[in-house]
Design an enzyme around this catalytic site. Structure first.
Site, mmCIF file in Angstrom:
data_model
loop_
_atom_site.group_PDB
_atom_site.id
_atom_site.type_symbol
_atom_site.label_atom_id
_atom_site.label_comp_id
_atom_site.label_asym_id
_atom_site.label_seq_id
_atom_site.Cartn_x
_atom_site.Cartn_y
_atom_site.Cartn_z
ATOM 1 C CG ASP A 154 -21.491 3.680 6.922
ATOM 2 O OD1 ASP A 154 -20.253 3.741 7.059
ATOM 3 O OD2 ASP A 154 -22.148 4.584 6.379
ATOM 4 C CD GLN A 199 -16.324 4.101 9.229
ATOM 5 O OE1 GLN A 199 -16.221 3.743 8.074
ATOM 6 N NE2 GLN A 199 -15.340 3.976 10.106
ATOM 7 C CG HIS A 200 -15.331 9.263 10.450
ATOM 8 N ND1 HIS A 200 -14.346 8.412 10.897
ATOM 9 C CD2 HIS A 200 -15.476 8.996 9.123
ATOM 10 C CE1 HIS A 200 -13.923 7.669 9.875
ATOM 11 N NE2 HIS A 200 -14.594 8.005 8.801
HETATM 12 O O1 5SP Z 1 -16.669 8.659 6.388
HETATM 13 C C1 5SP Z 1 -16.941 7.596 5.888
HETATM 14 C C2 5SP Z 1 -15.967 6.465 5.914
HETATM 15 O O2 5SP Z 1 -14.729 6.814 6.437
HETATM 16 C C3 5SP Z 1 -18.264 7.410 5.223
HETATM 17 O O3 5SP Z 1 -18.303 6.230 4.471
HETATM 18 C C4 5SP Z 1 -19.355 7.456 6.266
HETATM 19 O O4 5SP Z 1 -19.280 6.256 7.012
HETATM 20 C C5 5SP Z 1 -20.718 7.709 5.665
HETATM 21 O O5 5SP Z 1 -21.158 6.686 4.853
HETATM 22 P P1 5SP Z 1 -22.482 6.706 3.955
HETATM 23 O O6 5SP Z 1 -23.584 7.282 4.755
HETATM 24 O O7 5SP Z 1 -22.173 7.469 2.725
HETATM 25 O O8 5SP Z 1 -22.720 5.243 3.658
#
Ligand code: 5SP
Ligand code: ADP
Length: 465
Positions: free
Chosen positions: A229, A71-72
């Site tokens: 994700d 995300q983000h």
């Molecule tokens: O920033 C967040 C949720 O807000 C993280 O959960 C990212 O979405 C990355 O996830 P992973 O790669 O660690 O699964």
């Protein structure tokens, strides 16, 4: 037999699963690594996705694909569809001061009520503010802004550099990922005032598709709306209200499916949306498996020896406490924090205690996340543990011991990619399928509440909280 594919383009790697659309049976899979770091050119994700698709035997016989992604991440495109600069990822903390300024300007309450989430450096809006302040030429060149999963879906649909302004209009996202930008509200849509206050102008933004809406690629293949994700993992494990999912990967996340939005002005709980039309209140930490990987490297052992070592030490690691803020921290919001190891004596400084303290530190920070969720009104009836870290026997046992709860661990798999595949099947057939989930191990360790109590004392003392 119609086949569907799900993609998990996450921080460390890209995974592809190809499943039977009716039964959900796994047919083929593939994966490829992403480069390390918190600033990555999106081309690296595209290269990894193509490699993962190739190792999964290609998409020629696949009718529908959905992408779930980290995300983000801030992906900026110019008017021609070229990437303006490498993406700043969710775990890049350089925009911490921009986040603090946004909170000062509008107030935490406004952010919590309007977007569901009080900004921290992870949110895309704060990265846009950093861009405008530090790279004004890149900000001015930015004609469109999207997220990692939006950009990959757009590339799969046949767009890319050279697409021009017509191509930019084809960008699409979903509610779950839009809800992590800081410039989208579930009730109001995109917030132009936040974009003006961060990037300095309102760029082209992806259309927010409904859960089963889709685009098509030039061959007529469905490209689903995709998701963040974590929302993908929620779909993959079939999380329902009352389930709390704990995902231990690069990030540690604790989240729940909720029928109503949350707005936590303390900033601990992010009020995201899920991938079905519900909400996904979530707590995210910056320090999870990388802390375990680094500690295992220090001890010169692999994952299984690390788990064996950790489980050979007593609960509480003979007084060693590891506060895991190696990358700064997001929850609690301490972007400049560092990790620390407390309680060392000549007797307790052993590899086994260090391994145990590392696992306990990561797990205690997640237990604080569960506490924040329950404080926000989430009822936890079942805890489901997923992510690369769930492959560790030590982590599984210590999550149950520290949480003081039985924990369901689905058999090792790619639940984010599975959730994306399930969405693709839903887009193909018009309704989400009820795929049978694989075996689940129930881990029920003896509770160790004293471990969390001591961790909290030390973490509070060292972080000044
Ligand atoms: O920033 C967040 C949720 O807000 C993280 O959960 C990212 O979405 C990355 O996830 P992973 O790669 O660690 O699964
Ligand atoms: N058996 C294991 N024990 C502990 N950590 C593991 C194990 N297997 C994989 N990991 C860790 O899991 C992480 C990858 O998990 P994943 O959920 O795919 O991460 P992300 O989605 O953030 O890319 C890596 O840091 C890897 O070292």
């Amino acid at each position: 037999m119609a086949l569907v594919a799900g993609v998990d383009s996450s921080t460390q790697s890209c995974k592809v699963v190809i499943r039977d659309a009716e039964s959900g049976e796994l047919v083929r899979s593939g994966s490829a690594q992403h480069p390390p770091g918190t600033e990555v050119h999106p081309d690296a994700w595209w290269t990894a996705l193509r490699e993962a698709i190739a190792t999964a035997g290609g998409f020629d016989d696949v009718a529908a694909v959905s992408v779930a992604g980290q995300q983000h991440g801030m992906v900026c495109l110019d008017a021609n569809g070229e990437v303006v600069r490498p993406a700043l990822l969710w775990n890049d903390t350089r925009s911490a001061e921009a986040a603090a300024a946004l909170v000062r300007e509008k107030g935490a309450q406004w952010w919590a009520e309007t977007t569901g989430t009080v900004p921290v450096a992870s949110l895309t809006a704060t990265k846009l503010r950093w861009l405008a302040e530090n790279e004004p030429e890149n900000a001015a060149r930015t004609a469109a802004v999207c997220l990692p999963h939006d950009w990959l879906s757009w590339r799969l649909a046949g767009h890319g550099p050279g697409s021009g302004s017509e191509g930019l209009k084809e960008l699409a996202t979903d509610r779950s990922d839009a809800s992590g930008t800081g410039y989208w509200s579930a009730s109001k849509g995109y917030l132009t005032e936040v974009l003006e206050a961060t990037l300095g102008h309102v760029p082209v933004l992806p259309e927010v598709l409904g859960p089963l809406e889709f685009r098509k690629d030039p061959e007529g293949r469905i490209i689903g709306a995709g998701s963040g994700d974590n929302a993908g993992a929620g779909l993959g494990v079939g999380a329902a209200e009352g389930d709390v999912v704990v995902s231990v990967g690069t990030s540690g996340t604790v989240f729940a499916v909720s029928g109503s939005p949350t707005s936590d002005a303390s900033g601990l709980v992010a009020g995201f949306a899920d991938a079905t039309g519900n909400y996904l209140p979530l707590v995210c930490t910056l320090n999870a498996t990388l802390v375990l990987d680094t500690t295992a490297r220090l001890l010169d052992v692999d994952h299984s020896e690390f788990a064996r070592l950790a489980l050979s030490a007593p609960a509480g690691a003979d007084g060693l406490i590891l506060v895991p803020y190696f990358s700064g921290e997001r929850t609690p919001n301490l972007p400049d924090a560092t990790g620390s190891l407390h309680g060392l004596t000549l007797d307790n400084y052993t590899p086994a205690n260090v391994a145990r303290a590392a696992v306990e530190g990561v797990v205690c920070s997640l237990a604080d996340g569960l506490q924040a969720l329950t404080d926000a009104g989430v009822v936890a009836r079942r805890v489901i543990l997923v992510g690369g870290g769930a492959r560790s026997e030590a982590l599984r046992e210590i999550v149950s011991a520290v949480f003081g709860l039985p924990v369901s661990v689905p058999s090792p798999g790619e639940y984010v990619a599975d959730g994306a595949a399930r969405q693709a099947a839903g887009a193909l057939h018009g309704a989400l399928p009820d795929w049978r989930t694989s075996g689940v191990e129930l881990v029920d360790s003896a509770p160790t509440p004293e471990v969390l109590t001591r961790y909290r004392e030390v973490a509070r003392r060292t972080s000044g909280n």
